[in-house]
Design a protein around this motif. Structure first.
Motif, short mmCIF file in Angstrom:
data_model
loop_
_atom_site.label_atom_id
_atom_site.label_comp_id
_atom_site.label_asym_id
_atom_site.label_seq_id
_atom_site.Cartn_x
_atom_site.Cartn_y
_atom_site.Cartn_z
N THR A 175 0.14 -5.37 -3.37
CA THR A 175 -1.08 -4.70 -3.86
C THR A 175 -0.73 -3.57 -4.84
OG1 THR A 175 -1.18 -3.24 -1.92
CG2 THR A 175 -2.42 -5.30 -1.82
N ASP A 179 -2.04 -3.16 -8.77
CA ASP A 179 -2.50 -1.92 -9.41
C ASP A 179 -1.69 -1.64 -10.67
OD1 ASP A 179 -4.58 -1.35 -7.73
OD2 ASP A 179 -3.94 0.72 -7.35
N GLN A 187 0.57 1.96 -6.46
CA GLN A 187 0.52 2.37 -5.06
C GLN A 187 -0.21 1.31 -4.26
OE1 GLN A 187 -1.15 6.44 -5.25
NE2 GLN A 187 0.89 7.13 -4.62
N PRO A 188 0.19 1.08 -3.01
CA PRO A 188 -0.46 0.03 -2.22
C PRO A 188 -1.95 0.27 -2.03
CG PRO A 188 1.58 0.73 -1.19
CD PRO A 188 1.32 1.71 -2.30
N ARG A 189 -2.68 -0.83 -1.94
CA ARG A 189 -4.13 -0.76 -1.70
C ARG A 189 -4.42 -0.90 -0.21
NH1 ARG A 189 -6.32 -5.21 -6.13
NH2 ARG A 189 -5.68 -4.08 -8.01
N LEU A 190 -5.56 -0.37 0.18
CA LEU A 190 -6.02 -0.55 1.55
C LEU A 190 -6.47 -2.01 1.72
CD1 LEU A 190 -6.65 1.00 4.20
CD2 LEU A 190 -8.98 1.26 3.35
N ARG A 191 -6.07 -2.63 2.83
CA ARG A 191 -6.50 -4.00 3.11
C ARG A 191 -7.14 -4.06 4.48
NH1 ARG A 191 -0.78 -6.41 1.59
NH2 ARG A 191 -0.33 -4.30 2.23
N LYS A 343 2.06 8.26 -1.14
CA LYS A 343 0.64 8.17 -0.80
C LYS A 343 0.35 8.66 0.62
CE LYS A 343 -3.16 4.82 -1.00
NZ LYS A 343 -3.72 3.88 -1.99
N CYS A 344 1.28 8.39 1.55
CA CYS A 344 0.96 8.80 2.93
C CYS A 344 2.06 9.69 3.50
CB CYS A 344 0.69 7.59 3.81
SG CYS A 344 2.05 6.47 3.96
N ARG A 384 3.05 3.50 11.49
CA ARG A 384 2.04 4.53 11.29
C ARG A 384 1.88 4.91 9.83
NH1 ARG A 384 4.25 6.52 16.38
NH2 ARG A 384 2.57 6.52 17.91
N PHE A 386 1.25 3.66 5.60
CA PHE A 386 0.27 2.82 4.90
C PHE A 386 0.81 1.44 4.56
CE2 PHE A 386 -2.57 1.84 1.32
CZ PHE A 386 -3.79 2.19 1.89
N CYS A 387 2.11 1.36 4.27
CA CYS A 387 2.67 0.05 3.92
C CYS A 387 4.03 -0.14 4.56
CB CYS A 387 2.74 -0.15 2.40
SG CYS A 387 4.21 0.53 1.63
#
Ligand SMILES: Cc1cc2nc3c(=O)[nH]c(=O)nc-3n(C[C@H](O)[C@H](O)[C@H](O)COP(=O)(O)O)c2cc1C
Ligand code: SF4
Length: 447
Positions: A175, A179, A187-191, A343-344, A384, A386-387
């Motif tokens: 993802t 982008d 950056q990874p997307r929310l899925r 990102k996280c 825990r 995001f990716c």
């Protein structure tokens, strides 16, 4: 062990990257067969073959293609992940250099199956030579009518774009890749939603690895039974294994899925200098380390999992008995800290702090509690973030400590093989095994 090359069989042919050589060696025959069938028949064929993604996760390819909605009126896209950033992994780049038309043929077949009229290859920025070969091959394919309008008179149209990224490991995550391809920061997307319905430009998209797609023409040409005659029940087919580090003849070795490291080392001339194997990664740096006790684990998705690790990209980084594990783990953790997209918090902060702890341990300024702190930090990061980059970052640390705990503990009379001094600033700061043999440079060059 008899090995009949499939994916690599054209690699040693003269000018293997040209269309003339490719056509002479059965090239684009699979495409002709594919275009004579319906797209759904092709999806079924790939499902029946049991082909699983070669990008790391082993997701069934036919099932992924089957997720693409039909008759939705939206454009569909096929995106090839050629980012190949996982340390130790070196299979897609040589494949694209030696046999770019096998990837292009696979792309046309896959795009036809998922009804995409535009495909992209997202290529890691540093792969300049592969990009040149691939672009030249694309031009040849357009010229010969394998790409463009009304391919081979079938009425099917496909445009193929080769896009070079800027060399960020996170842009291999599918993802983040999408982008980046859209011109945003990678950056990874929310899925959910998943790329199958909301991928590139929010349209249905299939993302597949280079080796996955280059395997497709062979399945179309030679059939499901032939494909399943190689490998194991749940992980069939041939696989390119990359051997690097302390091995006599590093390189790419193609063998059926489920081949063991012992067999691959036989092919590659054994551990360098006849020394003993100490540790190895089965699938790149984000897969837990294994040891000489796992030499006979079948290297397929299930076999490696049973041994306590993951097949990943089948990037086998070999470390011999002279390697000091602490600098290796520190260096790999630095890689993840550097490549974290930020990102996280668990990943951005966690990897940075873990590098600091490992570095001070290496300098001989470690604290007796540092090992437990590292394990605890990994426990709080794994699952825990995001990716999967962050999960991968914990692998070298957790598995390194699991198998070589003494090397992470301070040197004490009771632990003479420890890595560091227990007291900050002590003169007794030599690392066990010596840093020279343990430097990641021993294998980083093969990536
Ligand atoms: C941090 C990260 C980096 C990745 N890098 C790559 C890569 O370089 N190439 C690749 O094919 N897959 C990579 N993947 C996996 C992709 O997200 C995706 O699963 C894969 O491209 C799907 O293709 P496949 O089904 O053919 O395996 C990466 C995943 C993560 C989490
Ligand atoms: S886990 Fe790391 S790489 Fe993945 S989104 Fe979070 S900060 Fe970015």
């Amino acid at each position: 062990m008899p090995v009949t090359p499939v994916l690599t069989r054209r690699w040693s042919a003269p000018e293997s990257w040209t269309l003339a050589t490719y056509e002479r060696l059965d090239g684009y025959q699979g495409l002709r067969r594919a275009l004579a069938q319906g797209p759904d028949d092709l999806i079924k064929l790939i499902k029946d073959s049991g082909l699983r993604g070669r990008g790391g996760a082993g997701f069934p390819t036919g099932m992924k293609w089957g997720f693409i909605p039909q008759g939705d009126g939206k454009p569909h896209y096929l995106v090839i992940n050629a980012d190949e950033g996982e340390p130790g992994t070196c299979k897609d780049a040589p494949l694209m250099k030696a046999d770019p038309h096998s990837l292009i043929e696979g792309i046309v077949i896959a795009a036809y199956a998922v009804r995409a009229s535009r495909a992209f290859v997202y290529l890691r920025g540093e792969l300049i030579h592969a990009a040149r070969r691939l672009r030249a091959a694309v031009a040849e394919a357009y010229q010969a009518g394998y790409l463009g309008r009304d391919i081979l008179g079938s009425g099917f149209d496909l445009d193929l774009v080769i896009h070079s990224g800027a060399g960020a490991y996170i842009c291999g995550e599918e993802t983040a890749l999408l982008d980046s391809l859209e011109g945003r920061r990678g950056q990874p997307r929310l899925r959910p939603p998943f790329p199958a319905t909301h991928g590139l430009y929010a349209s249905p998209t299939v993302v597949n690895n280079v080796e996955t797609i280059a395997t497709v023409p062979f399945i179309v040409n030679y059939g499901v039974d032939w494909f399943r005659s190689m490998g194991r029940e749940r992980s069939p087919g041939p696989k390119i294994y990359s051997l690097s580090g302390h091995v006599t003849r590093p390189g790419q070795y193609e063998a059926p899925m489920g081949t063991t490291l012992r067999e691959l080392l036989d092919l590659a001339g054994g551990v360098l200098g006849g020394r003993k194997l100490k540790a190895w990664t089965p699938g790149g740096s984000s897969t837990p380390l294994l040891t000489a006790d796992h030499l006979d684990a079948p290297l397929d998705f299930e076999g490696v999992q049973e041994a306590g690790s993951l097949l990943g990209t089948a990037a086998l980084m070999i470390m011999d008995e002279t390697v000091d594990m602490l600098p290796v783990v520190r260096r790999l953790t630095q890689f993840y800290a550097h490549e974290s997209c930020g990102k996280c918090t668990p990943c951005r902060e966690g990897t940075t702090w873990m590098v600091q702890i490992l570095s001070r341990m290496e300098r001989g300024q470690g604290d007796p509690d540092d090992v437990d702190t590292l394990v605890d930090a990994c426990d709080n990061i794994f699952g825990r973030a995001f990716c999967a980059l962050a999960d991968g970052a914990t692998s070298p640390i957790v598995s390194g400590i699991k198998f070589f705990r003494n090397e992470f503990l301070p040197i004490t009379p009771a632990n003479p093989s420890g890595s560091t001094t227990s007291v900050a600033g002590s003169a007794n700061g030599a690392t066990a095994g010596g840093a020279a043999a343990g430097t990641p440079g021993a294998y980083a060059g093969a990536h």
